[in-house]
Design an enzyme around this catalytic site. Sequence first.
Site, short mmCIF file in Angstrom:
data_model
loop_
_atom_site.label_atom_id
_atom_site.label_comp_id
_atom_site.label_asym_id
_atom_site.label_seq_id
_atom_site.Cartn_x
_atom_site.Cartn_y
_atom_site.Cartn_z
N HIS A 33 -41.42 -42.82 1.07
CA HIS A 33 -41.76 -44.24 1.13
C HIS A 33 -41.77 -44.79 -0.29
O HIS A 33 -41.43 -44.08 -1.25
CB HIS A 33 -43.10 -44.45 1.85
CG HIS A 33 -44.20 -43.57 1.33
ND1 HIS A 33 -44.71 -43.68 0.05
CD2 HIS A 33 -44.87 -42.55 1.91
CE1 HIS A 33 -45.66 -42.79 -0.12
NE2 HIS A 33 -45.78 -42.07 0.99
N HIS A 36 -43.19 -42.72 -3.12
CA HIS A 36 -42.27 -41.71 -3.69
C HIS A 36 -41.21 -42.37 -4.56
O HIS A 36 -40.84 -41.84 -5.61
CB HIS A 36 -41.56 -40.95 -2.56
CG HIS A 36 -42.47 -40.17 -1.65
ND1 HIS A 36 -42.72 -40.53 -0.35
CD2 HIS A 36 -43.20 -39.04 -1.87
CE1 HIS A 36 -43.55 -39.66 0.20
NE2 HIS A 36 -43.86 -38.75 -0.70
N GLY A 146 -48.29 -38.51 -7.59
CA GLY A 146 -49.04 -39.75 -7.40
C GLY A 146 -50.54 -39.53 -7.59
O GLY A 146 -51.08 -38.48 -7.23
N LEU A 183 -50.11 -46.28 0.22
CA LEU A 183 -48.97 -45.75 0.99
C LEU A 183 -49.13 -44.26 1.19
O LEU A 183 -49.53 -43.54 0.28
CB LEU A 183 -47.65 -46.03 0.27
CG LEU A 183 -47.23 -47.48 0.11
CD1 LEU A 183 -45.76 -47.55 -0.27
CD2 LEU A 183 -47.45 -48.28 1.39
N SER A 184 -48.80 -43.79 2.38
CA SER A 184 -48.86 -42.37 2.71
C SER A 184 -47.92 -42.13 3.88
O SER A 184 -47.81 -42.98 4.78
CB SER A 184 -50.29 -42.00 3.12
OG SER A 184 -50.29 -40.77 3.81
N SER A 185 -47.28 -40.97 3.89
CA SER A 185 -46.41 -40.64 5.03
C SER A 185 -47.22 -40.60 6.31
O SER A 185 -46.72 -40.88 7.39
CB SER A 185 -45.73 -39.29 4.80
OG SER A 185 -45.08 -39.29 3.55
#
Length: 283
Positions: A33, A36, A146, A183-185
């Site tokens: 995302h 990354h 991150g 943001l995170s998967s």
Amino acid sequence: MLWKTVAEAREGVRTAQRAGQRVGLVPTMGALHEGHASLMRAARRDCGFVVVTLFVNPAQFAPGEDFNRYPRTLERDLDLMAAEGVSAAFVPDAAEMYPRGAATTVHVSGLTDGLCGPLRPGHFDGVATIVAKLFNALPADAAYFGEKDYQQLQVVRRLVRDLNMPIDIIGCPTVREPDGLALSSRNAYLSPTDRAQAACLSAALFEAQRRISEGLRDPAAIISGIRKCILAAGPAVIQYVEIVDPQTLRPLNIIEGEGRIILAVLIGTCRLIDNVAATAPGA
Ligand code: PAF
């Protein structure tokens, strides 16, 4: 370039270095995302050759965690990497990373005793082991992580220092949705209602950051404010909220200099983590 074996990857990195290029590594588990992408951009800023690794590392999932349902989106990931100008992708399979008989684990003590450590047994050993293996397989000059996974970042920094690994670790700021959600998967697991509620985490953290910048120094008072703010937004299981020393990750008794506010919360079936810096005025 798409590399699947350690031998190809190592040779590829060395070839770039022989050509005078600095090599930057972005280790990921895929489901890429914008967070990354920001690591890739940071790597490109510093390095002539950027490698992204994609490997859903079974060893870092605790028993009962989401290894099987972890999002796997290889085609999209490769497109995103191409769009970001990445030089090569390393996509090994499990047998390549953990050949039969693999018997070595890397354990970073102290830093992994608190926060996510006790809640995710074996997780940080799995992370430290795969990161050490990736750094040996791909002898890059720098690696990008991150700050969203703040405890992981500190574990990686310590691992590299303790094992004299010749690689620079670059921490990069958390990327957030417009409403503040980091943001995170794993955000893909949030239902629409849970997704709306999840914005309460960053809102609570930013409010705490503001109170600290105005001079509030008592961690207990700030933590209680964060808990109230999160629970006011809807049903949630707060696993922890702590204010810790940014290097040792030990809880602070009073906020005098630099601190880090860090939390883990379950909303619906999704486990979310987030953190922000907490700096006392004048520090
Ligand atoms: O942060 C991640 O995606 C993973 O923990 C990492 C660092 C790629 C190791 O598998």
